[in-house]
Design a protein around this motif. Structure first.
Motif, PDB file in Angstrom:
ATOM      1  N   ALA A 186       0.836  -1.199   0.000  1.00 49.62           N
ATOM      2  CA  ALA A 186       0.000   0.000   0.000  1.00 49.62           C
ATOM      3  C   ALA A 186       0.874   1.254   0.000  1.00 49.62           C
ATOM      4  N   GLY A 187       0.628   2.133  -0.956  1.00 47.97           N
ATOM      5  CA  GLY A 187       1.369   3.384  -1.036  1.00 47.97           C
ATOM      6  C   GLY A 187       2.665   3.300  -1.802  1.00 47.97           C
ATOM      7  N   GLN A 188       3.098   2.105  -2.175  1.00 50.53           N
ATOM      8  CA  GLN A 188       4.332   1.977  -2.952  1.00 50.53           C
ATOM      9  C   GLN A 188       4.094   2.427  -4.392  1.00 50.53           C
ATOM     10  N   ARG A 189       5.069   3.129  -4.937  1.00 50.40           N
ATOM     11  CA  ARG A 189       5.008   3.585  -6.330  1.00 50.40           C
ATOM     12  C   ARG A 189       5.791   2.601  -7.185  1.00 50.40           C
ATOM     13  N   ILE A 190       5.086   1.898  -8.064  1.00 46.78           N
ATOM     14  CA  ILE A 190       5.701   0.813  -8.825  1.00 46.78           C
ATOM     15  C   ILE A 190       5.612   1.119 -10.317  1.00 46.78           C
ATOM     16  N   VAL A 191       6.767   1.111 -10.985  1.00 42.88           N
ATOM     17  CA  VAL A 191       6.803   1.117 -12.445  1.00 42.88           C
ATOM     18  C   VAL A 191       6.854  -0.335 -12.883  1.00 42.88           C
ATOM     19  N   ARG A 215      -3.212  -5.710 -11.916  1.00 46.05           N
ATOM     20  CA  ARG A 215      -4.446  -5.652 -11.118  1.00 46.05           C
ATOM     21  C   ARG A 215      -4.187  -6.046  -9.666  1.00 46.05           C
ATOM     22  N   LEU A 216      -3.387  -7.094  -9.455  1.00 49.12           N
ATOM     23  CA  LEU A 216      -3.092  -7.530  -8.096  1.00 49.12           C
ATOM     24  C   LEU A 216      -2.310  -6.458  -7.323  1.00 49.12           C
ATOM     25  N   LEU A 217      -1.397  -5.784  -8.007  1.00 52.69           N
ATOM     26  CA  LEU A 217      -0.638  -4.716  -7.350  1.00 52.69           C
ATOM     27  C   LEU A 217      -1.564  -3.563  -6.961  1.00 52.69           C
ATOM     28  N   LYS A 218      -2.471  -3.211  -7.865  1.00 50.65           N
ATOM     29  CA  LYS A 218      -3.446  -2.162  -7.549  1.00 50.65           C
ATOM     30  C   LYS A 218      -4.341  -2.592  -6.387  1.00 50.65           C
ATOM     31  N   LYS A 219      -4.755  -3.839  -6.411  1.00 56.29           N
ATOM     32  CA  LYS A 219      -5.624  -4.350  -5.353  1.00 56.29           C
ATOM     33  C   LYS A 219      -4.921  -4.294  -4.001  1.00 56.29           C
ATOM     34  N   ALA A 220      -3.601  -4.470  -4.008  1.00 59.94           N
ATOM     35  CA  ALA A 220      -2.825  -4.423  -2.768  1.00 59.94           C
ATOM     36  C   ALA A 220      -2.573  -2.995  -2.299  1.00 59.94           C
ATOM     37  N   GLY A 221      -2.967  -2.006  -3.095  1.00 57.73           N
ATOM     38  CA  GLY A 221      -2.829  -0.619  -2.673  1.00 57.73           C
ATOM     39  C   GLY A 221      -1.673   0.131  -3.290  1.00 57.73           C
ATOM     40  N   ALA A 222      -0.935  -0.516  -4.196  1.00 58.68           N
ATOM     41  CA  ALA A 222       0.185   0.167  -4.844  1.00 58.68           C
ATOM     42  C   ALA A 222      -0.327   1.106  -5.936  1.00 58.68           C
ATOM     43  N   GLU A 223       0.461   2.128  -6.216  1.00 55.63           N
ATOM     44  CA  GLU A 223       0.201   2.985  -7.373  1.00 55.63           C
ATOM     45  C   GLU A 223       1.072   2.465  -8.499  1.00 55.63           C
ATOM     46  N   VAL A 224       0.467   2.152  -9.626  1.00 56.29           N
ATOM     47  CA  VAL A 224       1.172   1.444 -10.693  1.00 56.29           C
ATOM     48  C   VAL A 224       1.153   2.261 -11.981  1.00 56.29           C
ATOM     49  N   ARG A 225       2.331   2.454 -12.555  1.00 56.58           N
ATOM     50  CA  ARG A 225       2.455   3.039 -13.886  1.00 56.58           C
ATOM     51  C   ARG A 225       3.190   2.044 -14.770  1.00 56.58           C
ATOM     52  N   VAL A 226       2.672   1.849 -15.968  1.00 64.10           N
ATOM     53  CA  VAL A 226       3.176   0.800 -16.849  1.00 64.10           C
ATOM     54  C   VAL A 226       4.003   1.399 -17.973  1.00 64.10           C
ATOM     55  N   VAL A 227       5.138   0.754 -18.243  1.00 66.33           N
ATOM     56  CA  VAL A 227       5.970   1.073 -19.394  1.00 66.33           C
ATOM     57  C   VAL A 227       6.066  -0.187 -20.243  1.00 66.33           C
ATOM     58  N   MET A 228       5.739  -0.073 -21.530  1.00 67.61           N
ATOM     59  CA  MET A 228       5.772  -1.224 -22.419  1.00 67.61           C
ATOM     60  C   MET A 228       6.792  -1.016 -23.528  1.00 67.61           C
ATOM     61  N   THR A 229       7.509  -2.078 -23.863  1.00 65.58           N
ATOM     62  CA  THR A 229       8.366  -2.011 -25.039  1.00 65.58           C
ATOM     63  C   THR A 229       7.502  -2.117 -26.284  1.00 65.58           C
ATOM     64  N   GLU A 230       8.098  -1.801 -27.416  1.00 64.51           N
ATOM     65  CA  GLU A 230       7.346  -1.878 -28.666  1.00 64.51           C
ATOM     66  C   GLU A 230       6.860  -3.298 -28.913  1.00 64.51           C
ATOM     67  N   LEU A 256      -6.753  -1.174 -16.342  1.00 60.68           N
ATOM     68  CA  LEU A 256      -6.515  -1.847 -15.067  1.00 60.68           C
ATOM     69  C   LEU A 256      -5.824  -0.960 -14.043  1.00 60.68           C
ATOM     70  N   THR A 257      -4.982  -0.027 -14.502  1.00 54.51           N
ATOM     71  CA  THR A 257      -4.224   0.804 -13.572  1.00 54.51           C
ATOM     72  C   THR A 257      -4.813   2.188 -13.385  1.00 54.51           C
ATOM     73  N   GLY A 258      -5.630   2.624 -14.344  1.00 52.34           N
ATOM     74  CA  GLY A 258      -6.153   3.989 -14.280  1.00 52.34           C
ATOM     75  C   GLY A 258      -5.118   5.030 -14.633  1.00 52.34           C
ATOM     76  N   GLU A 259      -3.990   4.603 -15.200  1.00 49.69           N
ATOM     77  CA  GLU A 259      -2.904   5.526 -15.567  1.00 49.69           C
ATOM     78  C   GLU A 259      -2.553   5.338 -17.042  1.00 49.69           C
ATOM     79  N   GLU A 260      -2.122   6.438 -17.674  1.00 50.15           N
ATOM     80  CA  GLU A 260      -1.670   6.355 -19.053  1.00 50.15           C
ATOM     81  C   GLU A 260      -0.452   5.452 -19.142  1.00 50.15           C
ATOM     82  N   VAL A 261      -0.428   4.588 -20.146  1.00 49.63           N
ATOM     83  CA  VAL A 261       0.693   3.677 -20.348  1.00 49.63           C
ATOM     84  C   VAL A 261       1.732   4.346 -21.240  1.00 49.63           C
ATOM     85  N   ARG A 262       2.982   4.284 -20.801  1.00 47.76           N
ATOM     86  CA  ARG A 262       4.076   4.884 -21.568  1.00 47.76           C
ATOM     87  C   ARG A 262       4.706   3.831 -22.475  1.00 47.76           C
ATOM     88  N   THR A 263       4.911   4.191 -23.743  1.00 45.82           N
ATOM     89  CA  THR A 263       5.430   3.224 -24.705  1.00 45.82           C
ATOM     90  C   THR A 263       6.629   3.730 -25.499  1.00 45.82           C
TER      91      THR A 263
END
Length: 453
Positions: A5-10, A27-42, A56-63
Motif C-alpha cells: 500500500a502506497g508503494q510507487r511501482i513502475v 491488477r493484483l498490485l493495484k488491489k494491494a494498494g500500490a500505485e502502478v504506472r506501466v511502461v511497455m516495449t514496442e 486496469l491501472t487507471g494511468e496512461e501507459v508509456r510506450t
C-alpha cells in the motif's frame, strides 16, 4: 493492510508471451494498494494492448522514449525519480541482455539507468534460451548490479517445451514483494526492499491509496451486464420423475455475487436449487434445458459477459409420459428414448454479437484434454475446468479448485495458456476467476460473429 500500500511501482513489460500475465499482475498490485504506472516495449504491444493496462491501472501507459508530450518535461527522468520499485515482468532474454550491457535504447532501459529505485525482474523465456550461457551470464551480471531476480519457474511452456524459464505466476510475484517488504527472506532469493516510500509531504498517505484501490476494485465491471447460468436442469420422465445431476448451484451463485461486487448488473439464471438469491441480483428460475435456453436468449441482447456455470443435462426424453409410469410385472428393465438437448453455451458463442464467454468443464479424468477440446470446439474465451471426482471438491461441496485455460490469441491453433487455482472456498474461487478474467475481457476483440458449433 498490505505492505505494498502506497508503494510507487513502475511495471515494465517486454515482448514475451507471458505479457498476458502482466495484466493480472497489474491488477493484483493495484488491489494491494500500490500505485502502478506501466511502461511497455514496442514488442510487448504485440502481445497485449496498452489500453488493457490503462484500464486496469487507471494511468496512461508509456510506450515511447521519444514521445514529444511526455519528454517536454523530461518524462523518463520524472518517471525514474517517481518510482519506489521498478519491476520488469516479463523480462525477456533481450531485455536482460540490454540491461546487463547498460544500454538505453528505449524508454524502459533508459529509466532503469536513471532510477534510484530498487529494481526487480521476472525472467520469461524458452527453456533453451534460459539455460544458454549468455543468459546465465547476464542474469549473474544483473544480480551483481543490484537487480533482484524473481524466478523463473519451471514447467510446460507456450511453445510446448518443458523446463525452466516460465515467468512466475502473478500471485507468486506479489507474495514475494510482500515478503521482501516485510524483511523476510523471499523464496525467489530477492533481497529485502527499502520499505520507505519516496513521497512528497503532500502526497496521499498509504491508506488513501488503499481506499482508492478498493473503490476502483468495486467498479471493475461497472456498466457491464453479466449473465450467469447455475445449478442443474431437470428433464422430466413423467409427472413425478426426472433426469438430473448433483450440481448444487453454489459455484454459479458465488460467481454472481462476485460479479455484483465488481459493479456488474447480474442476471442469474438458476436451475432447481435451494439457495437464497444474492442481494442486488436479478434471478430467473428455470427447470429444464429448454427453459434455460429461452431465458439465456432473452438476456443475450444486452449481455457483455456470459458465464455458463450450469450443469445442463445433455439429453431429455423424446416423449414425456403424461401420467406416472407404472412398473410392468415381470419386467426388470426400462428403456427411455432420449434426444439431445440444445448446447446453450455453443448457441451463445455462435450468436451474431457474441459476448465474452466463459465455460465450465466438470470432468472425472483427462481434465486438460477435455477442457482444451471444449475451449476450441465451442469457441470460448476462457474455460474453468475442475475435477469433480476429487474428494471434498466440486458438486455439492463448499470448496473447489480449478484450472483456467484460454488461447494465447484468437485462433484454434494458438498456444493454450493455463492457470491453476488451488482448493479454496467457492466464494474465493469465484473472485479469483473473475480477477483472472478481467484483463482478458478488457483485451477482448469479438471474433465469433459467424461462429458455429
Amino acid at each position: 493492510m498490505s505492505r505494498l500500500a502506497g508503494q510507487r511501482i513502475v511495471l515494465g513489460i517486454s515482448a514475451g508471451i507471458a505479457a498476458y500475465k502482466s495484466a493480472v499482475l497489474a491488477r493484483l498490485l493495484k488491489k494491494a494498494g500500490a500505485e502502478v504506472r506501466v511502461v511497455m516495449t514496442e514488442g510487448a504491444q504485440a502481445f497485449i494492448t496498452p489500453l488493457t493496462l490503462q484500464a486496469l491501472t487507471g494511468e496512461e501507459v508509456r510506450t515511447s522514449l521519444l514521445d514529444p508530450q511526455a519528454e517536454a518535461g523530461m518524462g523518463h527522468i520524472e518517471l525514474a525519480k517517481w518510482a519506489d520499485i521498478v519491476l520488469i515482468a516479463p523480462a525477456t532474454a533481450d531485455v536482460m541482455a540490454r540491461l546487463a550491457a547498460g544500454m538505453a535504447d528505449d524508454l524502459l532501459t533508459t529509466l532503469c539507468l536513471a532510477t534510484r529505485a530498487r529494481c526487480l525482474l521476472a525472467p520469461a523465456m524458452n527453456q533453451a534460451m534460459w539455460s544458454h550461457p549468455a543468459s546465465q551470464r547476464n542474469a549473474a551480471m544483473l544480480t551483481e548490479m543490484g537487480w533482484q531476480q524473481l524466478g523463473p519457474d519451471a514447467g510446460e511452456q507456450a511453445c510446448g517445451d518443458v523446463g525452466g524459464g516460465r515467468m512466475l505466476e502473478p500471485e507468486a510475484i506479489v507474495a514475494t514483494l510482500e515478503e521482501t517488504l516485510s524483511g523476510k527472506a523471499p523464496s525467489s532469493g530477492a533481497l529485502p526492499l527499502d520499505v520507505t516510500p519516496k513521497h512528497d509531504d503532500c502526497a496521499p498517505a498509504p491508506d488513501a491509496f488503499m481506499a482508492a484501490s478498493n473503490e476502483a476494485d468495486t467498479g471493475a465491471l461497472a456498466g457491464r451486464h453479466v449473465v450467469i447460468t447455475a445449478g442443474p436442469t431437470r428433464e422430466a420422465i413423467d409427472p413425478v420423475r426426472y433426469l438430473s445431476n448433483h450440481s448444487s448451484g453454489k459455484m454459479g451463485f458465488a460467481l454472481a455475487e462476485a460479479a455484483r461486487t465488481l459493479g456488474a448488473r447480474v442476471t442469474l439464471i438458476a436451475g432447481p436449487v435451494s439457495l437464497p438469491t444474492p442481494e442486488g441480483i436479478t434471478r430467473v428460475d428455470v427447470i429444464s434445458a429448454m427453459d434455460m435456453l429461452a431465458a439465456v436468449n432473452a438476456a443475450l441482447s444486452t449481455c457483455d459477459i456470459f458465464i455458463g456455470c450450469a450443469a445442463v443435462a445433455d439429453y431429455r426424453l423424446l416423449d414425456v409420459a403424461e401420467h406416472k409410469l407404472k412398473k410392468v410385472p415381470g419386467t426388470t428393465s426400462l428403456t427411455l428414448n432420449l434426444t439431445e438437448n440444445p448446447d446453450i453455451i455453443a448457441t451463445v458463442t455462435a450468436s451474431e454479437h457474441a459476448p465474452f464467454t466463459i465455460g465450465f468443464a466438470a470432468e472425472t479424468r483427462e481434465l486438460a484434454r477435455h477442457a482444451h477440446d471444449k475451449l476450441v470446439r465451442k469457441r470460448l474465451d476462457l474455460i474453468v475446468a475442475n475435477d469433480v471426482a476429487a474428494p471434498g471438491l466440486g458438486f455439492g461441496a463448499d470448496d473447489n479448485a480449478a484450472v483456467l485455460y484460454h488461447l494465447a490469441a484468437s485462433g484454434p491453433d494458438d498456444p493454450v495458456m493455463s492457470h491453476t487455482l488451488s482448493p479454496r472456498p467457492k466464494q474465493d474461487l469465484a473472485r479469483a476467476i473473475l480477477d483472472y478474467m478481467l484483463p482478458l475481457y478488457h483485451g477482448h476483440q469479438p471474433t465469433r460473429s459467424s461462429a458455429s458449433s
